[in-house]
Design a protein around this motif. Sequence first.
Motif, mmCIF file in Angstrom:
data_model
loop_
_atom_site.group_PDB
_atom_site.id
_atom_site.type_symbol
_atom_site.label_atom_id
_atom_site.label_comp_id
_atom_site.label_asym_id
_atom_site.label_seq_id
_atom_site.Cartn_x
_atom_site.Cartn_y
_atom_site.Cartn_z
ATOM 1 N N ALA A 235 0.823 -1.210 0.000
ATOM 2 C CA ALA A 235 0.000 0.000 0.000
ATOM 3 C C ALA A 235 0.857 1.260 0.000
ATOM 4 O O ALA A 235 0.476 2.274 -0.600
ATOM 5 C CB ALA A 235 -0.944 0.004 1.197
ATOM 6 N N ASP A 236 2.022 1.223 0.649
ATOM 7 C CA ASP A 236 2.898 2.395 0.659
ATOM 8 C C ASP A 236 3.223 2.845 -0.761
ATOM 9 O O ASP A 236 3.189 4.044 -1.087
ATOM 10 C CB ASP A 236 4.198 2.087 1.404
ATOM 11 N N PHE A 240 1.783 6.252 -3.250
ATOM 12 C CA PHE A 240 2.613 7.153 -4.068
ATOM 13 C C PHE A 240 2.092 7.224 -5.498
ATOM 14 O O PHE A 240 1.927 8.318 -6.059
ATOM 15 C CB PHE A 240 4.072 6.686 -4.060
ATOM 16 N N LEU A 241 1.812 6.073 -6.108
ATOM 17 C CA LEU A 241 1.351 6.064 -7.495
ATOM 18 C C LEU A 241 0.016 6.782 -7.655
ATOM 19 O O LEU A 241 -0.268 7.338 -8.722
ATOM 20 C CB LEU A 241 1.228 4.626 -7.991
ATOM 21 N N ALA A 246 3.378 11.351 -8.325
ATOM 22 C CA ALA A 246 3.695 10.447 -9.437
ATOM 23 C C ALA A 246 3.233 11.008 -10.776
ATOM 24 O O ALA A 246 3.147 10.279 -11.765
ATOM 25 C CB ALA A 246 3.064 9.080 -9.197
ATOM 26 N N GLY A 247 2.975 12.297 -10.830
ATOM 27 C CA GLY A 247 2.386 12.912 -12.016
ATOM 28 C C GLY A 247 3.219 12.831 -13.275
ATOM 29 O O GLY A 247 2.679 12.920 -14.387
ATOM 30 N N THR A 250 4.467 7.609 -16.318
ATOM 31 C CA THR A 250 3.449 6.918 -17.104
ATOM 32 C C THR A 250 4.113 5.793 -17.896
ATOM 33 O O THR A 250 5.289 5.882 -18.251
ATOM 34 C CB THR A 250 2.670 7.878 -18.023
ATOM 35 N N GLY A 251 3.369 4.718 -18.113
ATOM 36 C CA GLY A 251 3.883 3.571 -18.847
ATOM 37 C C GLY A 251 4.890 2.738 -18.084
ATOM 38 O O GLY A 251 5.626 1.955 -18.682
ATOM 39 N N GLN A 252 4.915 2.864 -16.756
ATOM 40 C CA GLN A 252 5.941 2.212 -15.951
ATOM 41 C C GLN A 252 5.411 0.984 -15.203
ATOM 42 O O GLN A 252 4.247 0.923 -14.837
ATOM 43 C CB GLN A 252 6.520 3.202 -14.933
ATOM 44 N N LEU A 253 6.315 0.045 -14.964
ATOM 45 C CA LEU A 253 6.030 -1.121 -14.123
ATOM 46 C C LEU A 253 6.845 -0.987 -12.848
ATOM 47 O O LEU A 253 8.082 -0.944 -12.894
ATOM 48 C CB LEU A 253 6.416 -2.409 -14.845
ATOM 49 N N VAL A 254 6.165 -0.881 -11.725
ATOM 50 C CA VAL A 254 6.821 -0.691 -10.435
ATOM 51 C C VAL A 254 6.757 -2.004 -9.655
ATOM 52 O O VAL A 254 5.678 -2.438 -9.237
ATOM 53 C CB VAL A 254 6.150 0.449 -9.632
#
Length: 263
Positions: A235-236, A240-241, A246-247, A250-254
Amino acid sequence: MTDQLQGRTIFITGSGGVLGSTYVRRMLAEGARVIASDLPGTRAEALVEAHGGNANFRFYPLDVANEDEVTEIFARILKDGWEPNVVLNNAAITGELLMGAGKGFPDFADLKVSDWEKTMRTNLTGPFMVARQMDRDIVGKWPCTLINVASMYALNGAHHRIYEGMPFKNFSAYGVTKAGIHGLTVWLAGYWAPRGATVNTIAPGAVFNNHSEEFQRRVGELIMLNRMAKPDEIADAMLFLASAAAGYMTGQLVNVDGGFSGW
C-alpha cells in the motif's frame, strides 16, 4: 497521516481482498475520497461495516467480468456527484478463488478451458472494460490516472518447486493475465497522454496472508529481503502512485517485491 491524497477521488475494483481492503483503509486515512467496489458477499459487507460511516467512502457492487455492470458503473458514480481522478484496476481471480477453498488444483494438462477463460475474463478483459469506460466517461474531462495491478509473476517465471505439497499451486492463467495487464498499461499510456491521463502498473510481490511457516520459508529464499510482504508495504507504493507526486510517471512497471525480480 500525511494527507498525501487530499483532493483525490479514488475508485478501486476488487476492494474486499487483503490488498484491496488495505488500500481502502490507507487511502481514507490519507485524506482521499474512496469509491470501493467488489462482488456482493461477505467481503463487501465487511468493507461497508468498517467504513460505511465515513462520509468520504462509497461502495458499489461490481462484477468486472460483467460488461453491462462495467458500462454502468461510472455513470452511477458520476450521478452521485463523485468524479474519480484515480482508478485502480485491482480486481482479480486467483487459482484459490477459482477452484474453491479446500479443492485440489488440476495439473496443467487437466486445466479446463472454461477455468482459463473465466480467469482471462476477470483479470484481463475486466480491466480492459474498466479502462474503456474511463476513456468514454472521464479521460480528457479532467486529469486522471489508471493504476493496473500485476504481480511478481507478471514478467518472471513461477518457481514451481515451492508449491510442492502445498494446498495450492501457481496458476498458469493468473500469471498470463498479469503479464497482459502491463501490455494494456503501455498501450494506454501513449494513447491517453495527449488527453492528460497517465497509466502505470504496480507488481506486488508475495504478500503474507496466513501462509504456513514452510511456505514462507520457501518463498523467502527467492526474495532478497528473505520474507513475504506485509499488505501495508504494498500500500505504501500504491499511495505514491495514486498521489500527485507520481504525475510525471506513465507507462511504468513498479515492482514492490522485496528484490524478487532483482536476482
